[in-house]
Design a protein around this motif. Structure first.
Motif, PDB file in Angstrom:
ATOM      1  N   LEU A 694      52.447  78.192  43.108  1.00 39.22           N
ATOM      2  CA  LEU A 694      53.264  77.890  44.290  1.00 39.22           C
ATOM      3  C   LEU A 694      53.407  79.078  45.250  1.00 39.22           C
ATOM      4  CD1 LEU A 694      56.107  75.568  42.953  1.00 39.22           C
ATOM      5  CD2 LEU A 694      54.307  75.010  44.588  1.00 39.22           C
ATOM      6  N   PRO A 695      53.644  80.309  44.784  1.00 43.86           N
ATOM      7  CA  PRO A 695      53.820  81.406  45.742  1.00 43.86           C
ATOM      8  C   PRO A 695      52.636  81.571  46.689  1.00 43.86           C
ATOM      9  CG  PRO A 695      54.564  82.074  43.576  1.00 43.86           C
ATOM     10  CD  PRO A 695      53.884  80.756  43.395  1.00 43.86           C
ATOM     11  N   THR A 696      51.423  81.557  46.149  1.00 45.46           N
ATOM     12  CA  THR A 696      50.244  81.721  47.005  1.00 45.46           C
ATOM     13  C   THR A 696      50.076  80.538  47.935  1.00 45.46           C
ATOM     14  OG1 THR A 696      49.225  82.896  45.151  1.00 45.46           O
ATOM     15  CG2 THR A 696      47.800  82.282  46.974  1.00 45.46           C
ATOM     16  N   ASP A 708      61.596  72.905  50.421  1.00 45.23           N
ATOM     17  CA  ASP A 708      62.629  72.917  49.388  1.00 45.23           C
ATOM     18  C   ASP A 708      61.990  72.586  48.051  1.00 45.23           C
ATOM     19  OD1 ASP A 708      64.525  73.518  51.242  1.00 45.23           O
ATOM     20  OD2 ASP A 708      65.305  71.475  51.433  1.00 45.23           O
ATOM     21  N   ILE A 709      62.234  73.434  47.047  1.00 45.86           N
ATOM     22  CA  ILE A 709      61.654  73.239  45.717  1.00 45.86           C
ATOM     23  C   ILE A 709      62.769  73.361  44.687  1.00 45.86           C
ATOM     24  CG2 ILE A 709      59.941  74.017  44.048  1.00 45.86           C
ATOM     25  CD1 ILE A 709      58.399  75.275  46.336  1.00 45.86           C
ATOM     26  N   PRO A 710      63.174  72.249  44.042  1.00 46.00           N
ATOM     27  CA  PRO A 710      64.174  72.337  42.965  1.00 46.00           C
ATOM     28  C   PRO A 710      63.619  73.126  41.786  1.00 46.00           C
ATOM     29  CG  PRO A 710      63.870  70.069  43.729  1.00 46.00           C
ATOM     30  CD  PRO A 710      62.759  70.868  44.312  1.00 46.00           C
ATOM     31  N   CYS A 711      64.465  73.394  40.833  1.00 43.73           N
ATOM     32  CA  CYS A 711      64.066  74.153  39.650  1.00 43.73           C
ATOM     33  C   CYS A 711      62.960  73.414  38.892  1.00 43.73           C
ATOM     34  CB  CYS A 711      65.271  74.368  38.739  1.00 43.73           C
ATOM     35  SG  CYS A 711      64.873  75.295  37.242  1.00 43.73           S
ATOM     36  N   LEU A 712      61.884  74.124  38.533  1.00 39.86           N
ATOM     37  CA  LEU A 712      60.738  73.525  37.841  1.00 39.86           C
ATOM     38  C   LEU A 712      60.597  74.037  36.409  1.00 39.86           C
ATOM     39  CD1 LEU A 712      58.071  73.786  40.700  1.00 39.86           C
ATOM     40  CD2 LEU A 712      59.508  71.826  40.128  1.00 39.86           C
ATOM     41  N   ASP A 721      42.537  73.954  36.995  1.00 41.31           N
ATOM     42  CA  ASP A 721      41.921  75.195  37.420  1.00 41.31           C
ATOM     43  C   ASP A 721      42.883  75.838  38.421  1.00 41.31           C
ATOM     44  OD1 ASP A 721      40.374  77.006  39.155  1.00 41.31           O
ATOM     45  OD2 ASP A 721      38.667  76.325  37.970  1.00 41.31           O
ATOM     46  N   PRO A 722      43.504  77.004  38.102  1.00 35.67           N
ATOM     47  CA  PRO A 722      44.556  77.555  38.971  1.00 35.67           C
ATOM     48  C   PRO A 722      44.158  77.725  40.433  1.00 35.67           C
ATOM     49  CG  PRO A 722      44.536  78.686  36.866  1.00 35.67           C
ATOM     50  CD  PRO A 722      43.335  77.801  36.871  1.00 35.67           C
ATOM     51  N   PRO A 723      43.002  78.326  40.770  1.00 33.36           N
ATOM     52  CA  PRO A 723      42.667  78.456  42.198  1.00 33.36           C
ATOM     53  C   PRO A 723      42.520  77.117  42.907  1.00 33.36           C
ATOM     54  CG  PRO A 723      41.333  79.953  40.874  1.00 33.36           C
ATOM     55  CD  PRO A 723      42.020  79.040  39.924  1.00 33.36           C
ATOM     56  N   LEU A 724      41.914  76.156  42.205  1.00 33.77           N
ATOM     57  CA  LEU A 724      41.748  74.840  42.831  1.00 33.77           C
ATOM     58  C   LEU A 724      43.094  74.140  42.989  1.00 33.77           C
ATOM     59  CD1 LEU A 724      38.494  73.448  41.170  1.00 33.77           C
ATOM     60  CD2 LEU A 724      38.771  74.816  43.230  1.00 33.77           C
ATOM     61  N   LEU A 725      43.972  74.246  41.985  1.00 39.15           N
ATOM     62  CA  LEU A 725      45.292  73.642  42.090  1.00 39.15           C
ATOM     63  C   LEU A 725      46.075  74.274  43.238  1.00 39.15           C
ATOM     64  CD1 LEU A 725      47.456  71.734  41.078  1.00 39.15           C
ATOM     65  CD2 LEU A 725      48.115  73.464  39.387  1.00 39.15           C
ATOM     66  N   GLU A 726      45.925  75.578  43.398  1.00 41.31           N
ATOM     67  CA  GLU A 726      46.590  76.250  44.517  1.00 41.31           C
ATOM     68  C   GLU A 726      46.102  75.691  45.850  1.00 41.31           C
ATOM     69  OE1 GLU A 726      45.787  80.362  46.757  1.00 41.31           O
ATOM     70  OE2 GLU A 726      46.056  80.548  44.586  1.00 41.31           O
ATOM     71  N   VAL A 728      44.866  72.700  46.399  1.00 35.79           N
ATOM     72  CA  VAL A 728      45.367  71.327  46.550  1.00 35.79           C
ATOM     73  C   VAL A 728      46.815  71.346  47.043  1.00 35.79           C
ATOM     74  CG1 VAL A 728      45.990  69.220  45.309  1.00 35.79           C
ATOM     75  CG2 VAL A 728      43.801  70.342  44.836  1.00 35.79           C
ATOM     76  N   VAL A 729      47.671  72.127  46.370  1.00 33.01           N
ATOM     77  CA  VAL A 729      49.083  72.170  46.754  1.00 33.01           C
ATOM     78  C   VAL A 729      49.236  72.727  48.163  1.00 33.01           C
ATOM     79  CG1 VAL A 729      51.328  73.174  46.193  1.00 33.01           C
ATOM     80  CG2 VAL A 729      49.836  72.355  44.356  1.00 33.01           C
ATOM     81  N   ALA A 730      48.454  73.761  48.507  1.00 35.48           N
ATOM     82  CA  ALA A 730      48.542  74.338  49.850  1.00 35.48           C
ATOM     83  C   ALA A 730      48.154  73.319  50.912  1.00 35.48           C
ATOM     84  CB  ALA A 730      47.642  75.573  49.934  1.00 35.48           C
ATOM     85  N   ASN A 731      47.106  72.572  50.677  1.00 33.19           N
ATOM     86  CA  ASN A 731      46.687  71.566  51.652  1.00 33.19           C
ATOM     87  C   ASN A 731      47.718  70.453  51.797  1.00 33.19           C
ATOM     88  OD1 ASN A 731      44.328  72.876  52.299  1.00 33.19           O
ATOM     89  ND2 ASN A 731      43.033  71.656  50.948  1.00 33.19           N
ATOM     90  N   LEU A 732      48.301  70.028  50.667  1.00 37.29           N
ATOM     91  CA  LEU A 732      49.322  68.981  50.740  1.00 37.29           C
ATOM     92  C   LEU A 732      50.557  69.475  51.482  1.00 37.29           C
ATOM     93  CD1 LEU A 732      49.120  67.418  47.142  1.00 37.29           C
ATOM     94  CD2 LEU A 732      48.112  66.557  49.260  1.00 37.29           C
ATOM     95  N   LEU A 733      50.997  70.692  51.190  1.00 40.77           N
ATOM     96  CA  LEU A 733      52.161  71.238  51.886  1.00 40.77           C
ATOM     97  C   LEU A 733      51.872  71.430  53.367  1.00 40.77           C
ATOM     98  CD1 LEU A 733      53.392  73.877  49.277  1.00 40.77           C
ATOM     99  CD2 LEU A 733      54.526  71.730  49.882  1.00 40.77           C
ATOM    100  N   SER A 734      50.673  71.898  53.693  1.00 41.37           N
ATOM    101  CA  SER A 734      50.311  72.098  55.098  1.00 41.37           C
ATOM    102  C   SER A 734      50.306  70.778  55.849  1.00 41.37           C
ATOM    103  CB  SER A 734      48.938  72.767  55.182  1.00 41.37           C
ATOM    104  OG  SER A 734      48.515  72.879  56.527  1.00 41.37           O
ATOM    105  N   ASN A 735      49.767  69.740  55.214  1.00 40.36           N
ATOM    106  CA  ASN A 735      49.739  68.427  55.867  1.00 40.36           C
ATOM    107  C   ASN A 735      51.155  67.887  56.048  1.00 40.36           C
ATOM    108  OD1 ASN A 735      48.098  65.865  56.605  1.00 40.36           O
ATOM    109  ND2 ASN A 735      49.555  65.132  55.082  1.00 40.36           N
ATOM    110  N   ALA A 736      52.018  68.042  55.020  1.00 40.25           N
ATOM    111  CA  ALA A 736      53.390  67.553  55.121  1.00 40.25           C
ATOM    112  C   ALA A 736      54.173  68.333  56.172  1.00 40.25           C
ATOM    113  CB  ALA A 736      54.078  67.658  53.755  1.00 40.25           C
ATOM    114  N   ALA A 737      53.973  69.666  56.235  1.00 43.68           N
ATOM    115  CA  ALA A 737      54.693  70.487  57.221  1.00 43.68           C
ATOM    116  C   ALA A 737      54.295  70.123  58.643  1.00 43.68           C
ATOM    117  CB  ALA A 737      54.424  71.963  56.951  1.00 43.68           C
TER     118      ALA A 737
END
Length: 833
Positions: A694-696, A708-712, A721-726, A728-737
């Motif tokens: 999440l940080p990256t 906003d991210i509740p406690c995980l 795969d950590p780089p690929l998951l990063e 995916v999450v970055a693209n989803l957050l960017s699209n939502a933002a």
């Protein structure tokens, strides 16, 4: 339940006996399968049976954990895989311990790569082969045959599956059942999942509708399994009489217009009984084209039967009542639905008892329903042209030729003097014509000879003796013979033409229906071969690359490299003409399949060309924009003509840095998409915590974006795969933002559902219509964007591609209150089923 014989404590295994498998089958997690397994293990242990718990997954449920008390628990084997430690059943330890009974939970579980077997059910089969009885458990959604059905119902793909045959071979299957409301109450009380996972589970997989559908699937599957066992028992013991354990309704179809009425009536009868089955059967004569049957009508009726949940069958047999009842008894049918006779009263009087009456007389313990319909009593179509007259008419004609003139003679003799000779001769002529219409040429000759002799003896002078000397006598006899023969020939020719016309109409309708299905493309080659086999009443139909040596087989060339081969009976020349037309349609189907294969081979090339064209179009603008901005900033800084303040210099440097970052992200996306399209993406899956990526991912967002991210902490790691998951999450957050209003924040939540972790990225934007959601995952799409400078539209396409590469799913949902929610589902690392 099968009760095992008690043995003394520590008793050994019975010699030369494979182990027995008992399966506890449930509709969903939490119904109590593991609890019931452990309860049975304690009861067996109390009776002195040597029982061990080889593997039990209690999921920290207190009541289930309490069931382990007093039982011997074998230690688990530790497996290292991609930086993580995983526990599995220690198969070698169980084999060395050799208990009488081993409790092994989660039948469909996949073992860690590197284990002896890929699946736990394979471990269990090794235990059974060693003579160890096994008690196990599985949920209905993990059965291979129901994988697609469960995914359609719940929307959750099942990654863990076990072949149905493994479960069906079990010595005993026990259903662990629980109504949907009770299971949801267990969930709400925290008896299944941890409190933080309850809300997500109740709102998703554990919806009341999902649980009810899964429960019905489990009940029906167990009922079918029991029914298979019953049928096997009946077959092994030669039991032919009907056992009314389950209502099975067979409806007989002739291919006539009354078929749909009969099907609906039979379906209503089957629906009145819980678990009732509907079977439709059409008995085709050995010539393949049954009297009065319409292939188009049969096709419509077959579709209707299947839409009502029934099954359609085609059986070949010349003796229709016998063939129909043999089929019904073989299927253990309890009820048989027939249409009332479509023959008229005169036809019934002439031909006697019909098929319906014959079936009722032979039905025995099968209930027969005679259903009236609009065609009842209106006559039926003529049969095939194998002969022009039925056996009854061939017998009745000559008899009438002898009897009818005699009866007419007795009648006229009683009224002698009332009619003159001319009228009497016309009445005899009328009788001859009537006999000719009934019995044909032979009957007409018999009637004409009999009538002329009686007319000569009883009514022509000299009365009381035969006299053929006068011209009138000879003329009367000749006229009788000519008229009778002419009428009989006309009747016979009319019948032949009528039969040929009916036959030609049936053939044309069959070929028309077949041609339509080929044009529509809704007939695969196996189905077309089956249609050919059924139509001609053959035992088999197949395509071969060369002619076969079987001289009894009917062969027809299909193009230059294939032959249509039918086995079963000899076809007359008239049917071979129709078969040639069928062969032509098979040729078209084969060619169509070949072209489809060629098109499928070309499609990836065309897709790559489309991707390349879109990529070039996107690069022409979207790569140039950040390059131009970066170059302009750097050129300004290098200029010696302008003195920049520190603030201006920092701003230009920030612009250059942002442009290069955008360019780097864009190039990364393009390269990843290219690797996905080429199938060259390399994965390194391991247990990955969401906090790790999440940080990256958040750093890649614009500074003004709010998330906003509740406690995980309570969410387990995912197998990714950590780089690929990063990415995916970055693209989803960017699209939502990009779609969330400035005064609202993007929400990211995570929860566990069964053996998967679901990450939800929730925006409060305008959302997407249902019809546009899949288009959002097509590369180079910007649905809803008003700005074409923010990227090439690869974000969501790349996110889904990377997710699926990691055995995950990415699906869009409506956000309650407005907006779009992207649901990222990935396997949980280290969790069982």
């Amino acid at each position: 339940m099968v009760v095992e014989p008690d043995v003394p404590p520590g008793g050994g295994l019975p010699p030369d006996r494979p182990g027995r498998l008992k399966v506890y089958l449930g509709a969903a997690p939490g119904v109590g399968k593991t609890y019931r397994m452990l309860d049975e293990a304690r009861r067996r242990a109390d009776r002195g049976t040597d029982v061990v718990v080889a593997y039990a997954e209690c999921h920290k449920r207190p009541h289930t954990l309490a069931g382990l008390a007093g039982l011997e628990i074998l230690s688990r084997a530790q497996h290292a895989y991609r930086g993580g430690e995983f526990e599995e059943m220690d198969l070698d330890a169980v084999l060395e311990r050799r208990p009488r009974v081993a409790v092994v939970d989660e039948l469909a579980h996949s073992n860690v790569p590197g284990s002896r077997h890929a699946k736990r059910w394979q471990d269990i089969e090794e235990l059974l082969a060693a003579g160890i009885d096994v008690v196990t458990a599985v949920n209905i959604q993990h059965l291979e045959s129901l994988k697609d059905v469960v995914e359609k119902i719940t929307g959750v793909p099942q990654q863990e599956n076990v072949p149905d045959e493994v479960v069906r071979r079990a010595h005993e299957i026990e259903l662990v059942d629980m109504p949907a409301p009770a299971l949801r109450r267990r969930m709400a009380h925290g008896n299944i999942y941890a409190p933080e996972k309850v809300d997500a589970a109740l709102a998703n997989y554990f919806r009341a509708g999902n649980l009810t559908a899964l429960r019905e699937l489990a009940l029906l599957w167990v009922a079918d399994s029991v029914d298979d066992a019953l049928q096997k028992y009946r077959s092994e013991h030669g039991i032919n009489r009907v056992w009314e354990t389950r209502e099975r309704v067979v409806v007989a179809l002739t291919g006539g217009p009354e078929g749909e009425t009969l099907i609906r009536r039979a379906a209503r009868i089957a629906d009145r009984a819980v678990g009732g089955d509907l079977l439709a059967v059409h008995i085709a004569r050995s010539d393949g084209l049954a009297a009065g049957s319409s292939p188009a009508a049969l096709a419509r009726q077959r579709a209707l039967v299947e839409s009502l949940g029934g099954s359609y069958h085609s059986v070949v047999g010349d003796d229709i009542p016998t063939a129909l009842l043999e089929f019904a008894r073989a299927e253990n049918a309890t009820q048989l639905v027939l249409g009332t006779s479509s023959r008229g009263r005169l036809e019934r009087f002439v031909t006697g008892r019909g098929m319906g009456e014959s079936i009722v007389a032979l039905s025995g313990d099968i209930d027969v329903h005679m259903v009236t319909h609009e065609r009842a009593g209106r006559g039926r179509q003529l049969p095939s042209r194998r002969r022009t007259l039925s056996t009854r008419r061939l017998i009745a004609g000559p008899v009438a030729g002898l009897v009818l003139p005699v009866l007419l003679t007795l009648l006229l003799d009683g009224t002698r003097g009332t009619l003159n000779l001319t009228s009497e001769a016309l009445l005899f002529l009328l009788a001859v014509v009537a006999v000719a219409c009934v019995g044909g040429v032979v009957s007409a000759v018999v009637a004409s000879v009999t009538a002329s002799l009686l007319l000569n003896y009883w009514f022509m002078p000299p009365v009381g003796r035969f006299a053929m000397t006068s011209v009138n006598s000879v003329l009367a006899t000749v006229v009788f013979a000519v008229v009778a023969g002419t009428v009989a020939a006309v009747v016979d020719r009319s019948l032949r033409l009528s039969r040929r016309s009916a036959r030609a109409a049936a053939e044309a309708e069959t070929l028309s229906s077949l041609a339509g299905s080929i044009v529509r493309g809704d007939q695969a080659i196996p189905a077309l071969l089956e249609r050919t086999r059924e139509t001609f009443g053959m035992d088999s139909a197949e395509l071969t690359s060369a002619p076969v040596a079987d001289t009894a087989a009917v062969q027809m060339p299909i193009g230059e490299e294939a032959h249509l081969v039918l086995r079963g009976r000899t076809l007359p020349s008239s049917e071979r003409k129709v078969l040639a037309a069928f062969a032509a349609h098979v040729t078209v189907a084969v060619e169509r399949a070949r072209l489809a294969e060629a098109a499928a081979e070309i499609e990836p090339v065309r897709a790559a060309d489309r991707m390349r064209t879109a990529l070039l179009a996107a690069v022409s603008h979207d790569l140039r924009t950040p390059l131009a901005a970066g170059w302009a900033a750097i050129a300004s800084l290098r200029s010696r003509d302008v003195e920049f303040t520190d603030e201006d210099r920092d701003e230009l440097l920030a612009t250059a840095d942002e442009s290069m970052a955008r360019l780097g992200r864009l190039i990364d996306n393009l390269l990843d998409m290219s690797r996905l399209q080429a199938g060259a993406l390399t994965l390194s899956l391991r247990a990955t915590a969401l906090e790790e990526v999440l940080p990256t991912a958040l750093e890649a967002l614009p500074p003004q974006s709010r998330v906003d991210i509740p406690c995980l902490n309570a969410v387990p790691a995912v197998l990714a795969d950590p780089p690929l998951l990063e990415r995916v999450v970055a693209n989803l957050l960017s699209n939502a933002a990009r779609h969330t209003p400035p005064d609202r924040a993007v929400l990211l939540t995570a929860s566990t559902l069964a053996d998967r972790v679901e990450v939800r990225v929730i925006d409060r934007g305008p959302g997407l219509p249902a019809e546009d959601r899949e288009r959002a995952f097509v590369p180079f799409q910007r649905l809803g964007d008003t700005d074409n400078t923010t990227g090439v539209g690869l974000g969501l396409a790349l996110a889904r591609g990377l997710t699926e590469a990691m055995s995950g799913t990415l699906t869009p949902e409506d956000t309650p209150g407005g907006g779009l929610t992207m649901v990222l589902s990935l396997p949980a690392a280290g969790l069982g089923n």
